[in-house]
Design an enzyme around this catalytic site. Structure first.
Site, PDB file in Angstrom:
ATOM      1  N   ASP A 149       0.852  -1.192   0.000  1.00 12.15           N
ATOM      2  CA  ASP A 149       0.000   0.000   0.000  1.00 12.15           C
ATOM      3  C   ASP A 149       0.886   1.239   0.000  1.00 12.15           C
ATOM      4  O   ASP A 149       2.109   1.155  -0.070  1.00 12.15           O
ATOM      5  CB  ASP A 149      -0.922  -0.022   1.224  1.00 12.15           C
ATOM      6  CG  ASP A 149      -0.123   0.011   2.525  1.00 12.15           C
ATOM      7  OD1 ASP A 149       0.147   1.113   3.010  1.00 12.15           O
ATOM      8  OD2 ASP A 149       0.234  -1.069   3.047  1.00 12.15           O
ATOM      9  N   ASP A 512       1.676 -17.373  -5.740  1.00 10.19           N
ATOM     10  CA  ASP A 512       2.188 -16.126  -6.309  1.00 10.19           C
ATOM     11  C   ASP A 512       1.044 -15.364  -6.953  1.00 10.19           C
ATOM     12  O   ASP A 512       0.932 -15.276  -8.174  1.00 10.19           O
ATOM     13  CB  ASP A 512       3.294 -16.439  -7.321  1.00 10.19           C
ATOM     14  CG  ASP A 512       3.942 -15.180  -7.893  1.00 10.19           C
ATOM     15  OD1 ASP A 512       3.853 -14.127  -7.233  1.00 10.19           O
ATOM     16  OD2 ASP A 512       4.530 -15.263  -8.987  1.00 10.19           O
TER      17      ASP A 512
END
Length: 539
Positions: A149, A512
């Site tokens: 983020d 992944d």
């Protein structure tokens, strides 16, 4: 990956131990070069069942092979990813791990000269307002985005910067001459320190006039998956915490120790900043924790106490100044029960111990230094016990496979490295160095999913981390050098079962996928212990 042979996918230094893990029955193996010629043959050694992976494994030891080249391991019908042997086998990985911090930069444009194809505009440059009083505004631009983020948080930022600075203190040969191709390159300061300075500059902006420190700056909620310059929501300064204040003081005075050789004026600024925060801590001995106020949904980074943070700060101030009053304040905090070998985040007392041990102010036969060294050695023995019982040589128990398990893996590697570097007289012989290397091997592919957890490094490296710029930039290639959080036995996402079936063993609980933030996010404090261990190996 039952049909794959697991190796460190970037490679091995010529004289280092080299062990591949084979998760299926195999009596013999070969090492072949890029032309398919066998250059080494050996017998496999059965290890047995490995609890954390659910695999029965065999080991293939090819340490005797020291010739430079590119190779694969073959056994039966299976083969390993390609890897190198050579003096420079790990050089790119170390550089990428450090260069990642440039890509984490906030508040500036990343141009093609320095970022290659991974450019973006200047971001998060607006003035931030206090959460509870919007009339109070402050420029807190700069620093590194914390993770996937765009938030910036003091305690993890201080932790990451400190781990990097200690890597430089202990292993300057590996880090001091890195050419990182950053805007500051050629300014007379090592590129490595110029990059860390970018974070320290921001951390100092988070200090208030009275010495207290805002816990974080972020938007009210995490941004959508947009490029950073397109995250235009208002920035807020979240309330002061005593942990943030202590950690800022600690890392600034640690910075003073390092930067005074290169920029005395800047070093004095760091020291003055630290002193101001320590004065505030002295006047405010109570614990001031942090929880997100209602309406804020970004990272919290709360802690249950601040004794370890304060201990770190006072220990660093003694290391920098030699003033006995700071040592006495640090010693007074040792009556409290917090770990002395933890390097962060959340528990950071080990950095205080490092401050004391690296201060140059410890007399011979000093009882406190002996105690710290003994604690590190005891922890290293415990971790070695775990590694010896792991088929993949990972010094990890089941509980370690949580959110950010690769941080745990690399912090354990740090303990081994510190013991080998600082504690030889107390039993920290070079045997611990072998275990530090093994943890790095696990990160780079010697694990049950056969992944290199560092983007851009290895034939089967992660490509889809939970990282907003990586998802929004429209580039198929992943930004290199990012350390994935790794296997998490208890992923929190509702959709996790699509990728990780219930009952999956801890070491295999990985996918992944960018959607899985509790598995595949990246953070500045997951890269930093990996830099530390890689620098130790290359120093």
């Amino acid at each position: 990956m039952a049909d794959m042979i697991h190796v460190n996918q970037v490679g091995y230094l010529p004289e280092s131990e080299k062990i591949a893990i084979i998760p299926f029955p195999a009596e013999t193996f070969k090492v072949i070069d890029v032309n398919g010629n066998a250059v080494f043959e050996g017998k496999c050694m059965k290890f047995g069942f490995d609890d954390n992976s659910g695999d029965t494994v065999w080991k293939a030891d090819f340490s005797e092979l020291q010739t430079d080249g590119e190779y694969r391991i073959v056994a039966g019908e299976a083969s390993s990813p390609l890897f190198k042997i050579g003096r420079n086998a790990l050089d790119k990985t170390l550089r990428d791990l450090v260069r990642a911090y440039y890509y984490f930069r906030c508040g500036c444009m990343l141009d093609s000269q320095h970022a290659g194809k991974f450019t973006h505009g200047a971001c998060h440059t607006s003035v931030a307002s206090e959460w509870f009083d919007h009339s109070v505004k402050k420029d807190v631009s700069g620093g590194w985005h914390d993770a996937g983020d765009y938030g910036r948080y003091v305690t993890p930022g201080a932790c990451a910067a400190a781990q990097l600075l200690y890597a430089y203190i202990l292993y300057p040969n590996a880090l001091g001459k890195l050419n990182l191709n950053i805007p500051e390159s050629g300014n007379g300061m090592p590129d490595f320190l110029s990059e860390v300075k970018y974070e320290l500059d921001w951390l100092m902006k988070m200090q208030k006039a009275d010495g207290s420190v805002y816990h974080k700056v972020s938007t009210a909620q995490h941004a959508r998956f947009v490029m950073p310059e397109n995250d235009l929501n208002p920035l807020y300064l979240l309330p002061v915490s005593s942990m943030a204040t202590a950690d800022l003081a600690a890392v600034c005075v640690l910075g003073y120790r390092v930067y005074k050789e290169f920029d005395s004026e800047y070093a004095e600024k760091l020291l003055d900043t630290a002193k101001l925060s320590l004065e505030w801590l002295d006047e405010n001995p109570q614990f001031i924790g942090f929880r997100n106020p209602e309406g804020c949904g970004t990272g919290g980074y709360g802690e249950g106490g601040d004794k370890d943070n304060r201990f770190w700060a006072y220990s660093e101030m003694f290391a920098a100044t030699g003033d006995a009053k700071y040592l006495e304040k640090a010693k007074e905090l040792l009556v409290y029960d917090f770990p002395r070998t933890e390097f962060g985040i959340g528990s950071i007392g080990g950095l205080g111990a490092l401050g004391y041990l690296t201060s140059g102010r410890v007399p011979e036969d000093d009882k406190l230094a002996e105690a710290f060294k003994s604690m590190f050695v005891s922890q290293a023995h415990r971790l070695r016990w775990l590694a010896d019982r792991s088929g993949y040589m990972a010094a990890m128990d089941e509980r370690d496979y949580g959110w950010g398990s690769n941080m745990n893996l690399m912090k354990h590697g740090m303990v081994f490295a510190v013991c080998d570097t600082l504690c030889s007289a107390e039993g920290g012989t070079h045997e611990f160095g072998v275990y530090a290397k093994r943890q790095f091997d696990v990160l780079m592919g010697v694990n049950a999913v056969g992944m290199s957890y560092v983007s851009g490094n290895g034939e089967r490296a992660i490509r889809h981390p939970h990282l907003r710029p990586a998802a929004a930039d429209g580039i198929d290639e992943c930004i290199p050098g990012m350390v994935s959080g790794g296997a998490n036995r208890r992923p929190v996402e509702e959709i996790a079962h699509r990728y990780i079936p219930k009952g999956t063993p801890p070491m295999k609980s990985f996918a992944d996928e960018a959607d899985l933030y509790s598995v595949n996010e990246v953070t500045i404090y997951w890269n930093s212990p990996a830099v530390f261990v890689a620098a130790y190996l290359l120093n």
